[in-house]
Design a protein around this motif. Structure first.
Motif, PDB file in Angstrom:
ATOM      1  N   GLU A  37      -7.649  64.939 -98.330  1.00  0.00           N
ATOM      2  CA  GLU A  37      -8.397  65.726 -99.262  1.00  0.00           C
ATOM      3  C   GLU A  37      -9.024  66.983 -98.746  1.00  0.00           C
ATOM      4  OE1 GLU A  37      -9.194  66.685-102.969  1.00  0.00           O
ATOM      5  OE2 GLU A  37      -8.182  64.939-102.407  1.00  0.00           O
ATOM      6  N   ILE A  38      -9.692  67.186 -97.558  1.00  0.00           N
ATOM      7  CA  ILE A  38     -10.091  68.291 -96.751  1.00  0.00           C
ATOM      8  C   ILE A  38      -8.671  69.214 -96.433  1.00  0.00           C
ATOM      9  CG2 ILE A  38     -11.094  69.221 -94.636  1.00  0.00           C
ATOM     10  CD1 ILE A  38     -12.853  66.434 -94.680  1.00  0.00           C
ATOM     11  N   PHE A  39      -7.986  68.486 -96.005  1.00  0.00           N
ATOM     12  CA  PHE A  39      -6.911  69.513 -95.718  1.00  0.00           C
ATOM     13  C   PHE A  39      -6.231  70.219 -96.937  1.00  0.00           C
ATOM     14  CE2 PHE A  39      -2.050  69.990 -95.273  1.00  0.00           C
ATOM     15  CZ  PHE A  39      -2.051  70.907 -94.262  1.00  0.00           C
ATOM     16  N   LYS A  40      -6.134  69.640 -98.091  1.00  0.00           N
ATOM     17  CA  LYS A  40      -5.660  70.071 -99.393  1.00  0.00           C
ATOM     18  C   LYS A  40      -6.554  71.254 -99.830  1.00  0.00           C
ATOM     19  CE  LYS A  40      -3.752  66.231-101.625  1.00  0.00           C
ATOM     20  NZ  LYS A  40      -3.784  65.325-102.941  1.00  0.00           N
ATOM     21  N   GLN A  41      -7.888  71.138 -99.407  1.00  0.00           N
ATOM     22  CA  GLN A  41      -8.880  72.171-100.114  1.00  0.00           C
ATOM     23  C   GLN A  41      -8.657  73.681 -98.853  1.00  0.00           C
ATOM     24  OE1 GLN A  41     -12.822  70.518-100.108  1.00  0.00           O
ATOM     25  NE2 GLN A  41     -12.387  69.267-102.157  1.00  0.00           N
ATOM     26  N   VAL A  42      -8.661  73.113 -97.755  1.00  0.00           N
ATOM     27  CA  VAL A  42      -8.405  74.258 -96.767  1.00  0.00           C
ATOM     28  C   VAL A  42      -7.129  74.856 -97.146  1.00  0.00           C
ATOM     29  CG1 VAL A  42      -8.049  74.527 -94.307  1.00  0.00           C
ATOM     30  CG2 VAL A  42      -9.833  73.129 -95.194  1.00  0.00           C
ATOM     31  N   ALA A  43      -6.059  74.379 -97.573  1.00  0.00           N
ATOM     32  CA  ALA A  43      -4.576  75.017 -97.382  1.00  0.00           C
ATOM     33  C   ALA A  43      -4.806  75.697 -98.507  1.00  0.00           C
ATOM     34  CB  ALA A  43      -3.610  73.629 -97.707  1.00  0.00           C
ATOM     35  N   ARG A  54      -7.586  77.192 -99.881  1.00  0.00           N
ATOM     36  CA  ARG A  54      -8.343  78.284 -99.625  1.00  0.00           C
ATOM     37  C   ARG A  54      -7.709  79.647 -98.696  1.00  0.00           C
ATOM     38  NH1 ARG A  54     -13.378  75.968 -97.128  1.00  0.00           N
ATOM     39  NH2 ARG A  54     -13.462  74.916 -99.245  1.00  0.00           N
ATOM     40  N   ILE A  55      -6.776  78.951 -97.721  1.00  0.00           N
ATOM     41  CA  ILE A  55      -6.058  80.128 -97.020  1.00  0.00           C
ATOM     42  C   ILE A  55      -4.819  80.366 -97.696  1.00  0.00           C
ATOM     43  CG2 ILE A  55      -7.109  79.214 -95.010  1.00  0.00           C
ATOM     44  CD1 ILE A  55      -4.437  77.968 -94.103  1.00  0.00           C
ATOM     45  N   GLY A  56      -4.380  79.909 -98.782  1.00  0.00           N
ATOM     46  CA  GLY A  56      -3.425  80.414 -99.473  1.00  0.00           C
ATOM     47  C   GLY A  56      -1.756  79.885 -99.057  1.00  0.00           C
ATOM     48  N   LEU A  57      -2.033  78.599 -98.524  1.00  0.00           N
ATOM     49  CA  LEU A  57      -0.947  77.959 -97.921  1.00  0.00           C
ATOM     50  C   LEU A  57       0.290  77.675 -98.850  1.00  0.00           C
ATOM     51  CD1 LEU A  57       0.409  76.605 -95.434  1.00  0.00           C
ATOM     52  CD2 LEU A  57      -0.701  74.417 -96.206  1.00  0.00           C
TER      53      LEU A  57
END
Length: 184
Positions: free
Chosen positions: A23-29, A31-34
């Motif tokens: 879940e944290i990875f999804k939110q970071v992805a 946010r950075i436009g992955l």
């Protein structure tokens, strides 16, 4: 039962932790436009791994870590198959039978016999028996409970019949519990 509980709680904790990390990875992805620019993101990730692989200390560290893990695994494997556990169980059986013999001799020779005089040896034998997974009676139990246990389980252990000794220890436990429930 404790091992099963520890294993199950470890699996549950790993699943919960992985869901949390995902879940944290999804939110970071996001946010950075992955998700918007996947090709650029893949290039960035691959470049990171390429620069990491070019570090001079990484191969040495990886080789040392893998060697350490393989060494631990081989040590465990060799200990499992070298027969030292079986020999230790047989020695415990001989120790239990010798202890029963010494207690019998003391019963025959001493007028006021007390099982507590043998408690250090009994405690030592019972600790070793618990370490190999056997039920053991309490040292304060009467000799008519302790002696058959020492003879029966000790003989099976000294002959190398560990599974049967484990079953015999449980049978001694059941017999003691049955005797304790009877009135009188």
């Amino acid at each position: 039962m404790q091992r099963l509980w520890a294993w199950a709680s470890g699996v549950a904790l790993a699943l919960l932790g992985s869901q949390f990390a995902l879940e944290i990875f999804k939110q970071v992805a996001e946010r950075i436009g992955l998700y918007d620019r996947p090709r650029e993101a893949a290039d960035t990730v691959l470049n990171f791994f390429l620069s990491l692989a070019e570090l001079p200390w990484l191969r040495t560290s990886t080789l040392m870590l893998c060697s350490f893990v393989v060494g631990l695994w081989l040590d465990w494997l060799l200990r499992k198959f070298d027969g030292s556990r079986g020999k230790a169980r047989e020695n415990l059986g001989y120790e239990m039978m010798n202890l029963a013999h010494d207690i019998d001799n003391a019963l025959a020779l001493v007028d006021r016999f007390r099982l507590q005089d043998f408690s250090p040896r009994l405690i030592s034998a019972f600790i070793k028996a618990r370490q190999v997974g056997l039920w053991t009676p309490d040292v304060r139990m009467p000799p008519n409970v302790v002696m058959p246990y020492l003879r029966y389980v000790g003989k099976l252990l000294s002959d190398g019949h560990f599974a049967e000794a484990k079953q015999a220890a449980l049978e001694c436990k059941e017999a003691f519990e049955k005797r304790a429930k009877q009135p009188g």
